[in-house]
Motif scaffolding. Sequence first.
Motif, mmCIF file in Angstrom:
data_model
loop_
_atom_site.group_PDB
_atom_site.id
_atom_site.type_symbol
_atom_site.label_atom_id
_atom_site.label_comp_id
_atom_site.label_asym_id
_atom_site.label_seq_id
_atom_site.Cartn_x
_atom_site.Cartn_y
_atom_site.Cartn_z
ATOM 1 N N VAL A 173 7.292 -0.913 46.378
ATOM 2 C CA VAL A 173 6.325 -1.966 46.664
ATOM 3 C C VAL A 173 5.709 -1.701 48.040
ATOM 4 C CG1 VAL A 173 5.989 -4.452 47.010
ATOM 5 C CG2 VAL A 173 7.689 -3.634 45.352
ATOM 6 N N ASP A 174 4.424 -1.398 48.069
ATOM 7 C CA ASP A 174 3.687 -1.222 49.315
ATOM 8 C C ASP A 174 2.652 -2.339 49.417
ATOM 9 O OD1 ASP A 174 5.032 1.074 50.188
ATOM 10 O OD2 ASP A 174 3.685 2.406 49.101
ATOM 11 N N PHE A 175 2.351 -2.760 50.658
ATOM 12 C CA PHE A 175 1.470 -3.920 50.796
ATOM 13 C C PHE A 175 0.615 -3.956 52.051
ATOM 14 C CE2 PHE A 175 5.692 -5.009 52.342
ATOM 15 C CZ PHE A 175 5.424 -5.435 53.642
ATOM 16 N N ALA A 176 0.859 -3.142 53.022
ATOM 17 C CA ALA A 176 0.135 -3.198 54.298
ATOM 18 C C ALA A 176 -0.934 -2.111 54.333
ATOM 19 C CB ALA A 176 1.105 -3.023 55.459
ATOM 20 N N LEU A 177 -2.155 -2.511 54.630
ATOM 21 C CA LEU A 177 -3.268 -1.564 54.662
ATOM 22 C C LEU A 177 -4.089 -1.757 55.929
ATOM 23 C CD1 LEU A 177 -5.144 0.574 53.376
ATOM 24 C CD2 LEU A 177 -6.341 -1.316 52.261
ATOM 25 N N PHE A 178 -4.107 -0.729 56.771
ATOM 26 C CA PHE A 178 -4.987 -0.706 57.936
ATOM 27 C C PHE A 178 -6.239 0.078 57.572
ATOM 28 C CE2 PHE A 178 -1.037 -1.643 60.168
ATOM 29 C CZ PHE A 178 -1.467 -2.593 61.079
ATOM 30 N N HIS A 179 -7.377 -0.363 58.088
ATOM 31 C CA HIS A 179 -8.638 0.314 57.804
ATOM 32 C C HIS A 179 -9.595 0.091 58.968
ATOM 33 C CE1 HIS A 179 -10.281 -3.666 56.857
ATOM 34 N NE2 HIS A 179 -9.135 -3.873 56.233
ATOM 35 N N LEU A 214 1.209 -12.012 45.785
ATOM 36 C CA LEU A 214 0.164 -11.072 46.200
ATOM 37 C C LEU A 214 -0.546 -10.423 45.014
ATOM 38 C CD1 LEU A 214 -1.283 -9.781 48.578
ATOM 39 C CD2 LEU A 214 0.538 -8.073 48.688
ATOM 40 N N ALA A 215 0.159 -10.218 43.919
ATOM 41 C CA ALA A 215 -0.464 -9.593 42.743
ATOM 42 C C ALA A 215 -1.627 -10.437 42.233
ATOM 43 C CB ALA A 215 0.568 -9.397 41.643
ATOM 44 N N GLN A 216 -1.496 -11.749 42.235
ATOM 45 C CA GLN A 216 -2.560 -12.627 41.758
ATOM 46 C C GLN A 216 -3.672 -12.810 42.794
ATOM 47 O OE1 GLN A 216 -3.077 -13.881 38.741
ATOM 48 N NE2 GLN A 216 -1.271 -12.744 38.074
ATOM 49 N N ARG A 217 -3.326 -12.734 44.056
ATOM 50 C CA ARG A 217 -4.311 -12.951 45.123
ATOM 51 C C ARG A 217 -5.230 -11.757 45.333
ATOM 52 N NH1 ARG A 217 -2.851 -17.206 49.098
ATOM 53 N NH2 ARG A 217 -0.984 -18.204 48.327
ATOM 54 N N GLY A 218 -4.773 -10.573 44.954
ATOM 55 C CA GLY A 218 -5.567 -9.374 45.197
ATOM 56 C C GLY A 218 -5.531 -9.010 46.673
ATOM 57 N N THR A 252 -6.955 -9.534 59.135
ATOM 58 C CA THR A 252 -7.805 -9.304 60.306
ATOM 59 C C THR A 252 -8.954 -8.393 59.853
ATOM 60 O OG1 THR A 252 -6.767 -7.246 61.072
ATOM 61 C CG2 THR A 252 -5.745 -9.321 61.812
ATOM 62 N N PRO A 253 -9.927 -8.130 60.715
ATOM 63 C CA PRO A 253 -11.007 -7.211 60.321
ATOM 64 C C PRO A 253 -10.521 -5.781 60.044
ATOM 65 C CG PRO A 253 -11.694 -8.539 62.187
ATOM 66 C CD PRO A 253 -10.225 -8.808 61.980
ATOM 67 N N PHE A 254 -9.300 -5.454 60.456
ATOM 68 C CA PHE A 254 -8.787 -4.094 60.278
ATOM 69 C C PHE A 254 -7.471 -4.027 59.512
ATOM 70 C CE2 PHE A 254 -7.365 -5.818 64.305
ATOM 71 C CZ PHE A 254 -5.984 -5.621 64.243
ATOM 72 N N PHE A 255 -6.975 -5.173 59.011
ATOM 73 C CA PHE A 255 -5.689 -5.193 58.312
ATOM 74 C C PHE A 255 -5.752 -6.120 57.105
ATOM 75 C CE2 PHE A 255 -1.432 -7.108 57.720
ATOM 76 C CZ PHE A 255 -0.742 -5.958 57.365
ATOM 77 N N ASP A 256 -5.327 -5.595 55.952
ATOM 78 C CA ASP A 256 -5.283 -6.370 54.714
ATOM 79 C C ASP A 256 -3.889 -6.298 54.105
ATOM 80 O OD1 ASP A 256 -8.049 -6.617 54.996
ATOM 81 O OD2 ASP A 256 -8.474 -5.035 53.523
ATOM 82 N N LEU A 257 -3.565 -7.326 53.335
ATOM 83 C CA LEU A 257 -2.407 -7.280 52.451
ATOM 84 C C LEU A 257 -2.936 -6.945 51.068
ATOM 85 C CD1 LEU A 257 -0.431 -10.462 53.568
ATOM 86 C CD2 LEU A 257 0.112 -8.072 54.082
ATOM 87 N N VAL A 258 -2.373 -5.923 50.453
ATOM 88 C CA VAL A 258 -2.799 -5.488 49.126
ATOM 89 C C VAL A 258 -1.588 -4.898 48.417
ATOM 90 C CG1 VAL A 258 -3.610 -3.261 50.034
ATOM 91 C CG2 VAL A 258 -4.440 -4.079 47.841
ATOM 92 N N LEU A 259 -1.391 -5.275 47.163
ATOM 93 C CA LEU A 259 -0.236 -4.780 46.421
ATOM 94 C C LEU A 259 -0.528 -3.404 45.852
ATOM 95 C CD1 LEU A 259 2.593 -5.280 45.323
ATOM 96 C CD2 LEU A 259 1.534 -6.378 43.332
ATOM 97 N N ALA A 260 0.355 -2.453 46.160
ATOM 98 C CA ALA A 260 0.247 -1.104 45.617
ATOM 99 C C ALA A 260 1.637 -0.668 45.164
ATOM 100 C CB ALA A 260 -0.293 -0.144 46.672
#
Length: 165
Positions: A118-124, A32-36, A41-49
């Motif tokens: 390690v956090d990775f789930a982002l709803f927006h 995930l670190a390399q993928r950004g 979905t339109p309301f959910f992303d995977l993002v490394l934090a």
Amino acid sequence: MTPHLRAGAITAVATLVVDQASKFWLLYGFDLAQRGVVKVTPFFDLVLAWNVGISFGWFQSENQLAQIALMAIKAIAVIVLGIWMARSSTLLATLALGLIIGGAVGNGIDRFLYGAVVDFALFHIEIAGKTFNWYVFNLADVAIVAGVAGLLYDSFLGVPAAKAP
């Protein structure tokens, strides 16, 4: 060991395993670190934090002494929750405490291994051209929130549970 306590312990271990497996896979298998940002979905992303603070990013500090203090507080909390779980008289409260313990230990392992959680789930959501983001979180956080909800339900609507130590 009572059946309730066994169920709570199994819940804690299962929560810990699922949490750590998801983080391990996202870090080293999926990279995930390399993928950004990965749009799922339109309301959910995977993002490394990397969360160097506590819940919701409060008390952010990369200072090693602060990280050790957070781990010590978490260890004490897990011990107290374990005692509470051992004294619990309802299955729901015991399972809820298992979720909280498993999540706390999972995030504690992150802090020990990486110096941050390690956090990775982002709803927006986007409203009128403006994007609103929720906090980035992980499965341990979900387990902790579900465990607290279970304790609240049990406290207000269930059979009276054992008091916290």
